[in-house]
Design a protein around this motif. Structure first.
Motif, PDB file in Angstrom:
ATOM      1  N   GLY A 158       0.782  -1.228   0.000  1.00  0.00           N
ATOM      2  CA  GLY A 158       0.000   0.000   0.000  1.00  0.00           C
ATOM      3  C   GLY A 158       0.817   1.282   0.000  1.00  0.00           C
ATOM      4  O   GLY A 158       2.043   1.284  -0.143  1.00  0.00           O
ATOM      5  N   ALA A 159       0.110   2.381   0.212  1.00  0.00           N
ATOM      6  CA  ALA A 159       0.656   3.720   0.002  1.00  0.00           C
ATOM      7  C   ALA A 159       1.746   4.100   0.991  1.00  0.00           C
ATOM      8  O   ALA A 159       2.524   5.028   0.739  1.00  0.00           O
ATOM      9  CB  ALA A 159      -0.470   4.749   0.064  1.00  0.00           C
ATOM     10  N   GLY A 160       1.842   3.418   2.123  1.00  0.00           N
ATOM     11  CA  GLY A 160       2.855   3.762   3.105  1.00  0.00           C
ATOM     12  C   GLY A 160       4.233   3.223   2.784  1.00  0.00           C
ATOM     13  O   GLY A 160       5.194   3.478   3.519  1.00  0.00           O
ATOM     14  N   TYR A 161       4.336   2.491   1.678  1.00  0.00           N
ATOM     15  CA  TYR A 161       5.595   1.860   1.291  1.00  0.00           C
ATOM     16  C   TYR A 161       5.985   2.276  -0.122  1.00  0.00           C
ATOM     17  O   TYR A 161       5.130   2.557  -0.966  1.00  0.00           O
ATOM     18  CB  TYR A 161       5.465   0.334   1.336  1.00  0.00           C
ATOM     19  N   ASP A 162       7.283   2.278  -0.379  1.00  0.00           N
ATOM     20  CA  ASP A 162       7.822   2.534  -1.707  1.00  0.00           C
ATOM     21  C   ASP A 162       8.694   1.345  -2.074  1.00  0.00           C
ATOM     22  O   ASP A 162       9.804   1.196  -1.546  1.00  0.00           O
ATOM     23  CB  ASP A 162       8.634   3.833  -1.691  1.00  0.00           C
ATOM     24  N   VAL A 163       8.179   0.472  -2.933  1.00  0.00           N
ATOM     25  CA  VAL A 163       8.913  -0.734  -3.334  1.00  0.00           C
ATOM     26  C   VAL A 163       9.802  -0.382  -4.519  1.00  0.00           C
ATOM     27  O   VAL A 163       9.315   0.040  -5.568  1.00  0.00           O
ATOM     28  CB  VAL A 163       7.941  -1.871  -3.696  1.00  0.00           C
ATOM     29  N   ILE A 164      11.088  -0.555  -4.340  1.00  0.00           N
ATOM     30  CA  ILE A 164      12.080  -0.172  -5.346  1.00  0.00           C
ATOM     31  C   ILE A 164      12.627  -1.427  -6.009  1.00  0.00           C
ATOM     32  O   ILE A 164      13.221  -2.284  -5.358  1.00  0.00           O
ATOM     33  CB  ILE A 164      13.214   0.643  -4.709  1.00  0.00           C
ATOM     34  N   GLU A 165      12.419  -1.519  -7.298  1.00  0.00           N
ATOM     35  CA  GLU A 165      12.802  -2.700  -8.077  1.00  0.00           C
ATOM     36  C   GLU A 165      14.216  -2.515  -8.614  1.00  0.00           C
ATOM     37  O   GLU A 165      14.463  -1.643  -9.445  1.00  0.00           O
ATOM     38  CB  GLU A 165      11.806  -2.871  -9.220  1.00  0.00           C
ATOM     39  N   GLU A 166      15.142  -3.317  -8.115  1.00  0.00           N
ATOM     40  CA  GLU A 166      16.534  -3.286  -8.563  1.00  0.00           C
ATOM     41  C   GLU A 166      16.910  -4.665  -9.088  1.00  0.00           C
ATOM     42  O   GLU A 166      17.711  -5.382  -8.499  1.00  0.00           O
ATOM     43  CB  GLU A 166      17.455  -2.860  -7.418  1.00  0.00           C
ATOM     44  N   GLY A 167      16.286  -5.046 -10.206  1.00  0.00           N
ATOM     45  CA  GLY A 167      16.572  -6.321 -10.843  1.00  0.00           C
ATOM     46  C   GLY A 167      17.413  -6.124 -12.096  1.00  0.00           C
ATOM     47  O   GLY A 167      17.193  -5.182 -12.852  1.00  0.00           O
ATOM     48  N   LEU A 168      18.360  -7.018 -12.316  1.00  0.00           N
ATOM     49  CA  LEU A 168      19.216  -6.961 -13.508  1.00  0.00           C
ATOM     50  C   LEU A 168      19.417  -8.371 -14.035  1.00  0.00           C
ATOM     51  O   LEU A 168      19.873  -9.256 -13.297  1.00  0.00           O
ATOM     52  CB  LEU A 168      20.567  -6.338 -13.157  1.00  0.00           C
ATOM     53  N   CYS A 169      19.078  -8.587 -15.286  1.00  0.00           N
ATOM     54  CA  CYS A 169      19.237  -9.918 -15.886  1.00  0.00           C
ATOM     55  C   CYS A 169      20.704 -10.335 -15.851  1.00  0.00           C
ATOM     56  O   CYS A 169      21.589  -9.573 -16.248  1.00  0.00           O
ATOM     57  CB  CYS A 169      18.734  -9.896 -17.324  1.00  0.00           C
ATOM     58  N   GLY A 170      20.939 -11.548 -15.361  1.00  0.00           N
ATOM     59  CA  GLY A 170      22.285 -12.086 -15.318  1.00  0.00           C
ATOM     60  C   GLY A 170      23.062 -11.767 -14.056  1.00  0.00           C
ATOM     61  O   GLY A 170      24.186 -12.251 -13.882  1.00  0.00           O
ATOM     62  N   ARG A 171      22.490 -10.964 -13.149  1.00  0.00           N
ATOM     63  CA  ARG A 171      23.239 -10.572 -11.947  1.00  0.00           C
ATOM     64  C   ARG A 171      23.581 -11.781 -11.081  1.00  0.00           C
ATOM     65  O   ARG A 171      22.772 -12.687 -10.894  1.00  0.00           O
ATOM     66  CB  ARG A 171      22.439  -9.557 -11.137  1.00  0.00           C
ATOM     67  N   THR A 172      24.777 -11.770 -10.534  1.00  0.00           N
ATOM     68  CA  THR A 172      25.242 -12.792  -9.598  1.00  0.00           C
ATOM     69  C   THR A 172      25.389 -12.172  -8.209  1.00  0.00           C
ATOM     70  O   THR A 172      25.246 -10.956  -8.050  1.00  0.00           O
ATOM     71  CB  THR A 172      26.613 -13.349 -10.028  1.00  0.00           C
ATOM     72  N   THR A 173      25.731 -12.992  -7.239  1.00  0.00           N
ATOM     73  CA  THR A 173      26.039 -12.442  -5.915  1.00  0.00           C
ATOM     74  C   THR A 173      27.359 -11.687  -5.967  1.00  0.00           C
ATOM     75  O   THR A 173      27.401 -10.478  -5.723  1.00  0.00           O
ATOM     76  CB  THR A 173      26.108 -13.553  -4.844  1.00  0.00           C
ATOM     77  N   VAL A 174      28.435 -12.370  -6.311  1.00  0.00           N
ATOM     78  CA  VAL A 174      29.760 -11.744  -6.263  1.00  0.00           C
ATOM     79  C   VAL A 174      30.613 -12.007  -7.500  1.00  0.00           C
ATOM     80  O   VAL A 174      31.689 -11.433  -7.638  1.00  0.00           O
ATOM     81  CB  VAL A 174      30.554 -12.227  -5.027  1.00  0.00           C
ATOM     82  N   PHE A 175      30.161 -12.855  -8.406  1.00  0.00           N
ATOM     83  CA  PHE A 175      31.016 -13.282  -9.513  1.00  0.00           C
ATOM     84  C   PHE A 175      31.009 -12.281 -10.661  1.00  0.00           C
ATOM     85  O   PHE A 175      29.948 -11.839 -11.120  1.00  0.00           O
ATOM     86  CB  PHE A 175      30.567 -14.648 -10.035  1.00  0.00           C
TER      87      PHE A 175
END
Length: 209
Positions: free
Chosen positions: A39-56
């Motif tokens: 709902g309106a009290g939250y701001d969901v920020i989408e930080e998705g990237l195709c192919g992203r790894t943890t550390v590699f």
């Protein structure tokens, strides 16, 4: 101020649709559904990237190490109330030669880095999501040449992530029982799974905030 929820992930956070080869609409992607639920009290920020790894670092594609981008990501969206990390699928690619424990250790590095930033509105709150396992059929699918042999180690990530989350005081969610992969590449969520995943993540966030 709205509570900012940063969702840090790969193509399953970006919203890749294997049927069209494009992107699911905002209202289908789990981040968009999460915004609607919270709902309106939250701001969901989408930080998705195709192919992203943890550390590699990927030798074939630039800029895909989550570790290198996490700090500027969090600082640019500060103050953050909550961080959701769902990574590990791409770490299972055969070319990285990583064990499930190696991948969980990569997740650990993300957790430690996130905890020590100045981006938080309050105390660090992190949800580690073990991605739905890559299915065996992926290794014979159109993405087989990209992924290689990957399904078995993907299936073992959840338990490694569970231990990692417990050791570092994070919330944990195993997406495996919640989601279903599409019937084309067997590694990306189908549309209905985005809805179910959003509902589970929303429940965790509401317990903490």
């Amino acid at each position: 101020m709205k509570k900012r929820i940063v969702c840090f992930g790969d193509s399953n956070t970006w919203g890749y649709d294997a049927v069209t080869g494009g992107r699911f609409p905002d209202e289908v992607r789990w981040t968009g559904v999460l915004q609607e639920i919270l709902g309106a009290g939250y701001d969901v920020i989408e930080e998705g990237l195709c192919g992203r790894t943890t550390v590699f670092e990927d030798p074939l594609n630039e800029g895909l190490s989550g570790l290198e981008y996490l700090l500027p990501c969090l600082m640019s969206h500060s103050p953050a109330a909550y961080l959701v990390i769902m990574l590990g699928t791409n770490d299972c690619k055969e070319r990285f030669s990583a064990t499930p424990k190696n991948i969980a250790d990569g997740m650990k590095r993300l957790i430690v880095k996130a905890r020590h930033t100045e981006a938080w509105s309050d105390e660090p709150r992190i949800l580690v999501v073990a991605p739905g396992p890559i299915e065996k059929e992926c290794e014979q699918s159109p993405v087989a040449g990209e992924m290689g042999i990957c399904s078995e180690k993907s299936e073992r990530l959840a338990e490694e992530y569970r231990v990692c989350a417990e050791e570092h005081g994070c919330e944990f969610l195993d997406a495996g029982p919640v989601v279903r992969m599409n019937r084309i590449d067997y590694m990306h969520l189908d549309a209905e799974s985005h809805k179910r995943l959003a509902s589970e993540i929303a429940a965790v966030i509401r317990r903490r905030i």
